[in-house]
Design an enzyme around this catalytic site. Structure first.
Site, PDB file in Angstrom:
ATOM      1  N   HIS A   1       1.412 -27.563 -13.424  1.00 32.73           N
ATOM      2  CA  HIS A   1       2.544 -27.355 -12.523  1.00 32.73           C
ATOM      3  C   HIS A   1       3.301 -28.666 -12.400  1.00 32.73           C
ATOM      4  O   HIS A   1       2.694 -29.735 -12.277  1.00 32.73           O
ATOM      5  CB  HIS A   1       2.067 -26.882 -11.149  1.00 32.73           C
ATOM      6  CG  HIS A   1       3.142 -26.243 -10.342  1.00 32.73           C
ATOM      7  ND1 HIS A   1       4.133 -26.968  -9.717  1.00 32.73           N
ATOM      8  CD2 HIS A   1       3.404 -24.932 -10.063  1.00 32.73           C
ATOM      9  CE1 HIS A   1       4.952 -26.143  -9.090  1.00 32.73           C
ATOM     10  NE2 HIS A   1       4.529 -24.900  -9.282  1.00 32.73           N
TER      11      HIS A   1
ATOM     12  N   ASP B   1       0.323 -18.435 -11.264  1.00 34.61           N
ATOM     13  CA  ASP B   1       0.547 -17.441 -12.312  1.00 34.61           C
ATOM     14  C   ASP B   1      -0.770 -16.945 -12.903  1.00 34.61           C
ATOM     15  O   ASP B   1      -0.906 -15.760 -13.229  1.00 34.61           O
ATOM     16  CB  ASP B   1       1.430 -18.023 -13.423  1.00 34.61           C
ATOM     17  CG  ASP B   1       2.800 -18.420 -12.912  1.00 34.61           C
ATOM     18  OD1 ASP B   1       3.504 -17.537 -12.395  1.00 34.61           O
ATOM     19  OD2 ASP B   1       3.162 -19.602 -13.008  1.00 34.61           O
TER      20      ASP B   1
END
Length: 435
Positions: A330, A378
């Protein structure tokens, strides 16, 4: 070493707080977070050196947009100052969407109903349902308690369903959501009313329509957006604990500051594009594999791993091809995404010992063995979809429906600002002739 807060640092430098954070992103300043995870702290010595040296001009200035919607902490977002992970376990999605749109404390605490987001009428004469809130005090509450069901009028829903006839049966839900948004926008005579109450009314209508116009795969078990969305993504009834995970996922994904799709949505709103056009812009960006589409990539990765022993090979092959491992890493949360951690925990509690959880755990262990990036939300979405037996692309659909709330909250800010967002390019082409 002395540490000072952002307001003090910005005052010493003579800049806005937004400029201060731009210095951080450009590597000009270092910051650390306070013990509460919310405050940003700066070295007083470093600020003093920069003040003596003057403002840095070695790089073009970054676009910095002031916003009161979401702040990003060490591993999680805060919606108007409140921990999104806390909201995910105490409040339903509808309540959190209203909080993002209005900032009215009564939405969360149940002491009063927000009047600034009152329902508005439809061209057909129907009224758009408003939404109340659930008490988020010390006592645990049912996340969707007291919420009035959001609805889209039947005529518009029929049109949105009809528009999908002839589309491939295996079309991903995200592609259907773009068609539905276009039809719902075309049928709304109030789409160009951009005051906050009207945009909130559009949000309720649009989110309800996005969900209810998807093909129904099972019987809805309630009126909440989460319950109705489950029936469009899964052919089996929802076990209560897994449904709670879907509710939490919607809250966790409702906004994330200036993510790529949100920046695009804000640019559209700054040009006074109507809310449906704003959402279409966001949907177009969200499907990219480096954004919301990462959950679909993670779904495909998990599908390759029939049993845990195959995880190492699946990861090795992607590393060899130089591919990004979907659902990991991320740009903000370098040490792990708290949203993904909470969602994974909820799924594990809901389905202990499930074979898809075992496969996901094997992937996590292999990534850590290779010292590759940590999992993000995700990946947790992909496991939730796999454990629940949802259709392909379900994670993207959950992400998209949730993020509509955030896009419209940011759109409201741009409508109020009233100025066009205009980025400038740093030209690197051939010399300009005749200039």
């Amino acid at each position: 070493m002395e540490w000072i807060d952002a307001a003090t640092a910005a005052e010493r430098l003579g800049v806005k707080p937004a400029t201060l954070y731009a210095y951080v992103s450009r590597g000009v300043l270092q910051r650390r977070h306070g013990d509460d995870g919310r405050r940003s702290l700066f070295s007083a010595e470093e600020i003093e050196r920069l003040a003596r040296r003057g403002r840095p001009r070695s790089q073009p200035p970054e676009l910095v947009i002031e916003s009161a919607v979401t702040s990003l902490g060490v591993d999680r977002p805060y919606y108007r100052g409140i921990d999104a992970l806390e909201l995910a376990t105490t409040s339903g999605f509808e309540t959190v969407a209203e909080w993002l749109w209005t900032g009215d404390p009564g939405v969360l605490h149940g002491a009063r109903r927000s009047q600034s987001a009152a329902p508005r009428g439809l061209g057909s004469g129907m009224e758009r349902a408003g939404s109340g809130g659930a008490d988020t005090g010390s006592e645990a509450v049912r996340p969707d308690a007291g919420v009035v069901a959001w609805r889209c009028e039947p005529g518009a829903l029929r049109a949105a369903v009809t528009a999908q006839r002839g589309l491939p049966d295996d079309l991903l839900p995200l592609d259907r959501l773009q068609v539905i948004t276009t039809v719902l926008g075309a049928s709304d005579s109030l789409r160009y009313q951009l005051d906050p109450a009207s945009v909130a009314g559009t949000g309720r209508r649009l989110i309800a329509g996005l969900v209810d116009a998807l093909p129904e795969l099972s019987e809805p078990q309630g009126d909440s957006i989460a319950e109705r969305l489950w029936s469009r993504l899964c052919p089996h009834p929802a076990p209560p604990a897994l449904l709670d995970a879907v509710k939490a996922a919607l809250v966790l994904l409702a906004d994330h500051e200036l993510a790529a799709s949100t920046l695009a949505a804000r640019v559209a709103a700054s040009a006074k594009a109507d809310p449906y056009a704003v959402v279409l812009t966001g949907l177009g960006v969200l499907g990219g594999p480096l954004h919301g589409g990462a959950s679909y990539g993670a779904e495909r990765l998990l599908a390759e791993i029939v049993e845990p022993g195959q995880a190492a090979r699946a990861i090795a092959e992607r590393v060899r091809r130089g591919e990004r491992i979907p659902g990991f890493g991320h740009s903000i949360y370098k040490n792990g995404d708290g949203r993904g951690g909470l969602l994974l925990d909820l799924v594990k509690e809901a389905a202990p010992g499930h074979e898809r959880i075992a496969a996901g755990t094997a992937v996590l262990e292999e990534m850590r063995r290779r010292r590759l990036p940590e999992r993000n939300v995700d990946f947790a979405l992909a496991i939730l979809a796999a454990v629940s037996g949802m259709v392909s692309g379900a994670g993207e659909a959950i992400f998209a429906v949730a993020r509509v709330a955030g896009w419209l909250a940011h759109a409201m800010e741009e409508y109020e600002r009233g100025t066009l967002l205009r980025l400038r390019a740093s030209y690197t082409g051939p010399p300009v002739r005749g200039a």
